[in-house]
Each structure stands twice: as C-alpha cells, then as structure tokens.
Design an enzyme around this catalytic site. Structure first.
Site, PDB file in Angstrom:
ATOM      1  N   ILE A  36     -13.567 -51.637 -48.531  1.00  0.00           N
ATOM      2  CA  ILE A  36     -13.067 -50.598 -49.434  1.00  0.00           C
ATOM      3  C   ILE A  36     -11.555 -50.401 -49.286  1.00  0.00           C
ATOM      4  CG2 ILE A  36     -13.322 -48.552 -47.930  1.00  0.00           C
ATOM      5  CD1 ILE A  36     -14.730 -47.178 -50.337  1.00  0.00           C
ATOM      6  N   HIS A 110     -20.509 -55.979 -37.989  1.00  0.00           N
ATOM      7  CA  HIS A 110     -19.863 -56.553 -39.159  1.00  0.00           C
ATOM      8  C   HIS A 110     -18.773 -57.510 -38.738  1.00  0.00           C
ATOM      9  CE1 HIS A 110     -17.925 -52.718 -38.149  1.00  0.00           C
ATOM     10  NE2 HIS A 110     -16.791 -53.226 -38.596  1.00  0.00           N
ATOM     11  N   HIS A 112     -15.294 -59.096 -40.156  1.00  0.00           N
ATOM     12  CA  HIS A 112     -14.257 -59.018 -41.177  1.00  0.00           C
ATOM     13  C   HIS A 112     -13.823 -60.450 -41.469  1.00  0.00           C
ATOM     14  CE1 HIS A 112     -13.118 -54.643 -40.553  1.00  0.00           C
ATOM     15  NE2 HIS A 112     -13.699 -54.888 -39.391  1.00  0.00           N
TER      16      HIS A 112
HETATM   17  P1  5GP Z   1     -14.248 -51.452 -38.069  1.00  0.00           P
HETATM   18  O1  5GP Z   1     -13.044 -50.628 -37.758  1.00  0.00           O
HETATM   19  O2  5GP Z   1     -15.531 -50.752 -37.718  1.00  0.00           O
HETATM   20  O3  5GP Z   1     -14.177 -52.844 -37.516  1.00  0.00           O
HETATM   21  O4  5GP Z   1     -14.215 -51.673 -39.647  1.00  0.00           O
HETATM   22  C1  5GP Z   1     -14.847 -50.841 -40.563  1.00  0.00           C
HETATM   23  C2  5GP Z   1     -14.403 -51.280 -41.943  1.00  0.00           C
HETATM   24  O5  5GP Z   1     -15.260 -50.682 -42.895  1.00  0.00           O
HETATM   25  C3  5GP Z   1     -12.973 -50.865 -42.316  1.00  0.00           C
HETATM   26  O6  5GP Z   1     -12.200 -52.024 -42.624  1.00  0.00           O
HETATM   27  C4  5GP Z   1     -13.158 -49.954 -43.525  1.00  0.00           C
HETATM   28  O7  5GP Z   1     -12.154 -50.109 -44.499  1.00  0.00           O
HETATM   29  C5  5GP Z   1     -14.527 -50.369 -44.048  1.00  0.00           C
HETATM   30  N1  5GP Z   1     -15.244 -49.311 -44.721  1.00  0.00           N
HETATM   31  C6  5GP Z   1     -15.408 -48.021 -44.293  1.00  0.00           C
HETATM   32  N2  5GP Z   1     -16.151 -47.330 -45.170  1.00  0.00           N
HETATM   33  C7  5GP Z   1     -16.479 -48.193 -46.173  1.00  0.00           C
HETATM   34  C8  5GP Z   1     -17.237 -48.048 -47.380  1.00  0.00           C
HETATM   35  O8  5GP Z   1     -17.783 -46.993 -47.690  1.00  0.00           O
HETATM   36  N3  5GP Z   1     -17.359 -49.157 -48.149  1.00  0.00           N
HETATM   37  C9  5GP Z   1     -16.778 -50.344 -47.838  1.00  0.00           C
HETATM   38  N4  5GP Z   1     -16.953 -51.357 -48.682  1.00  0.00           N
HETATM   39  N5  5GP Z   1     -16.057 -50.521 -46.708  1.00  0.00           N
HETATM   40  C10 5GP Z   1     -15.906 -49.454 -45.881  1.00  0.00           C
END
Ligand code: 5GP
Length: 125
Positions: A36, A110, A112
């Site tokens: 997002i 997840h 990236h």
């Molecule tokens: P982390 O910091 O856990 O590795 O990454 C979480 C990712 O999830 C972030 O890059 C953030 O932009 C993405 N993200 C958070 N909320 C949402 C959402 O509601 N939809 C989508 N598509 N991505 C999200």
C-alpha cells in the site's frame, strides 16, 4: 514455546477479504499483492495463506506442499514482474523483516519484493 498468531493482523484481514488489496498472483497456499505504501517502483508483498508469524515459524510448522507453493509463488512473481536477470531484468531485493530487531510491523510472514531502482546499501551500518 510456540508462536501465537494474531488473527486480527492486517494481512489476516486481507486474506479473509475484510479489507481490499491489489492481487498480483494467487495460488492454493499463497497470495501476492501490491504494498500500500511502495518503497520502490515495484513493491509486492508475498505471503503464505497459513497462519505463520515469520519465516522460522513457517519453516518449522508449514507442510511441504505449503513450502513448495510459497517458493514457487515467489519465483513466479519475480518473473511476472520481469525482474529476473535471466530474462534481462535488472534484479531485485527480497526482504523478510522479523521480530523486534528486524523491525517487523505486520505479524504475518511476508516477503517484500522490491525492484525498479537501485536499492542501495542493504542495511544502515
Ligand atoms: P513490515 O514492516 O512488517 O516488514 O512490512 C509491512 C508492510 O505492509 C509495509 O511495507 C506496509 O506498507 C504494508 N502494509 C501495511 N498495511 C497494509 C495494507 O493494508 N495493505 C497493503 N497492501 N499493504 C500494507
């Protein structure tokens, strides 16, 4: 001590279709969708559909079928995004943030997939 999975995390809600997401690819056990808040021209999140907090949880508890499906999905998404150097793609970075020091925001495994620009130094030294 096992992992406790939070069923109310954002990606669990995306999997239950309680909140929308832009799907890039879907299989029996995996989902890929656009981040997002993209950090690069291509920023896709790839997740298993099962309730796994992170990669070591997945590796310990997932079935072989889920692990194979997830790995194949990552490869397919890389190729569909035309990032693989084998097809003249300009490369990519695959990241999975985990826990406190990994600075993980969403407690559902997840990857990236980032591409479309030079990613620079891997981590701040
Ligand atoms: P982390 O910091 O856990 O590795 O990454 C979480 C990712 O999830 C972030 O890059 C953030 O932009 C993405 N993200 C958070 N909320 C949402 C959402 O509601 N939809 C989508 N598509 N991505 C999200």
């Amino acid at each position: 001590m096992g992992y406790q999975y939070d069923r109310e995390n954002i990606f669990a809600k995306i999997l239950r279709k309680e909140i929308p997401s832009e799907t890039v690819h879907e299989t029996k056990h995996s989902l890929a969708f656009k981040d997002i808040n993209p950090a690069a021209p291509t920023h896709i999140l790839i997740i298993p559909k099962g309730s796994y907090v992170n990669f070591d949880h997945f590796g310990s508890d997932a079935s072989e079928e889920e692990i194979i499906d997830f790995n194949q999905t990552v490869t397919t998404v890389i190729q569909q995004a035309k990032l693989d150097p084998n097809s003249n793609g300009e490369g990519y970075r695959l990241i999975t943030n985990t826990g406190l020091n990994g600075v993980q925001e969403v407690p559902h495994l997840h990857f990236h997939l980032l591409g479309g620009r030079n990613m620079g130094t891997m981590v701040v030294r």
